[in-house]
Design a protein around this motif. Structure first.
Motif, PDB file in Angstrom:
ATOM      1  N   SER A 147      -2.968 -10.784  31.605  1.00 50.96           N
ATOM      2  CA  SER A 147      -2.215  -9.772  32.195  1.00 50.96           C
ATOM      3  C   SER A 147      -3.085  -8.790  33.010  1.00 50.96           C
ATOM      4  CB  SER A 147      -1.527  -8.940  31.228  1.00 50.96           C
ATOM      5  OG  SER A 147      -0.568  -8.158  31.650  1.00 50.96           O
ATOM      6  N   GLY A 148      -2.552  -8.714  34.386  1.00 52.21           N
ATOM      7  CA  GLY A 148      -3.477  -7.777  35.236  1.00 52.21           C
ATOM      8  C   GLY A 148      -4.733  -8.362  35.872  1.00 52.21           C
ATOM      9  N   GLU A 149      -4.974  -9.471  35.516  1.00 57.31           N
ATOM     10  CA  GLU A 149      -6.176 -10.233  35.943  1.00 57.31           C
ATOM     11  C   GLU A 149      -5.999 -10.522  37.472  1.00 57.31           C
ATOM     12  OE1 GLU A 149      -9.176 -14.265  34.942  1.00 57.31           O
ATOM     13  OE2 GLU A 149      -7.116 -13.834  33.658  1.00 57.31           O
ATOM     14  N   LYS A 150      -6.954 -10.346  38.366  1.00 59.65           N
ATOM     15  CA  LYS A 150      -7.037 -11.014  39.713  1.00 59.65           C
ATOM     16  C   LYS A 150      -7.227 -12.476  39.609  1.00 59.65           C
ATOM     17  CE  LYS A 150      -8.357  -6.635  41.608  1.00 59.65           C
ATOM     18  NZ  LYS A 150      -9.496  -5.841  42.454  1.00 59.65           N
ATOM     19  N   ILE A 151      -6.145 -13.265  40.260  1.00 59.69           N
ATOM     20  CA  ILE A 151      -6.673 -14.667  40.566  1.00 59.69           C
ATOM     21  C   ILE A 151      -6.081 -15.134  41.825  1.00 59.69           C
ATOM     22  CG2 ILE A 151      -4.022 -15.295  39.864  1.00 59.69           C
ATOM     23  CD1 ILE A 151      -5.230 -17.589  38.273  1.00 59.69           C
ATOM     24  N   GLU A 152      -6.793 -16.406  42.184  1.00 64.70           N
ATOM     25  CA  GLU A 152      -6.602 -16.845  43.500  1.00 64.70           C
ATOM     26  C   GLU A 152      -5.477 -17.766  43.786  1.00 64.70           C
ATOM     27  OE1 GLU A 152      -9.675 -19.445  45.539  1.00 64.70           O
ATOM     28  OE2 GLU A 152     -10.052 -17.454  46.388  1.00 64.70           O
ATOM     29  N   LEU A 153      -4.576 -17.392  44.733  1.00 67.71           N
ATOM     30  CA  LEU A 153      -3.706 -18.308  45.059  1.00 67.71           C
ATOM     31  C   LEU A 153      -3.998 -18.931  46.600  1.00 67.71           C
ATOM     32  CD1 LEU A 153      -0.486 -19.448  45.136  1.00 67.71           C
ATOM     33  CD2 LEU A 153       0.188 -17.431  46.486  1.00 67.71           C
ATOM     34  N   ALA A 154      -3.877 -20.465  46.449  1.00 64.71           N
ATOM     35  CA  ALA A 154      -4.567 -21.276  47.417  1.00 64.71           C
ATOM     36  C   ALA A 154      -3.337 -22.256  47.777  1.00 64.71           C
ATOM     37  CB  ALA A 154      -5.627 -21.662  47.132  1.00 64.71           C
TER      38      ALA A 154
END
Length: 147
Positions: free
Chosen positions: A46-53
């Protein structure tokens, strides 16, 4: 009476054949000209930044302007901004676009791509968007949020 029934049956068969031919003709015109694939994402906290590709590929016979954008349900956060990209897509070339996303709950997230009517491809490249064909594509994946 027999001739009337035969005539009625013949007209029905001709009508159904015509409808089938028109329907099949439409289906041939609505072909997939853009392919959008969301690169799989692992679960995030929760709240973690993740990359959408998202990878986009054009199957149109000419180069044409394409707009690439994000979709989500429910809405998600874009700490660095939710940008729409535009680029000149040429046949057989795939291009990948990236966004940084963040969410506190499990969401469906993905990308869409659509041909635009603007003519901004480099000089010498035929930039005619497809007409009367499927001009867009969408792909969604689930981003699972773990506690």
């Amino acid at each position: 009476m027999y001739w009337l029934q035969t005539l009625s049956s013949s007209i029905t068969v001709i009508f159904l054949g015509l409808c089938l031919q028109l329907t099949t003709g439409e289906a041939a015109d609505i072909q997939k000209l853009l392919d959008v694939n969301v690169i799989p994402m692992g679960p995030a906290k929760s709240g973690e930044k993740i990359e959408l590709a998202c990878s986009v590929q054009s199957y149109w016979t000419n180069c044409a302007l394409v707009k690439v954008y994000t979709l989500s349900n429910p809405p998600i956060d874009f700490p660095l901004g939710n940008f729409n990209y535009t680029y000149c897509a040429c046949p057989g070339e795939a291009k990948t676009f990236f966004w940084t996303i963040q969410s506190s709950r499990t969401v469906n997230v993905g990308c869409g791509a659509v041909f635009l009517l603007d003519n901004v491809c480099p000089e010498g490249q035929n930039s005619i968007p497809p007409q009367n064909k499927r001009r867009y594509s969408v792909n969604m994946k689930t981003l699972k949020i773990i506690s």
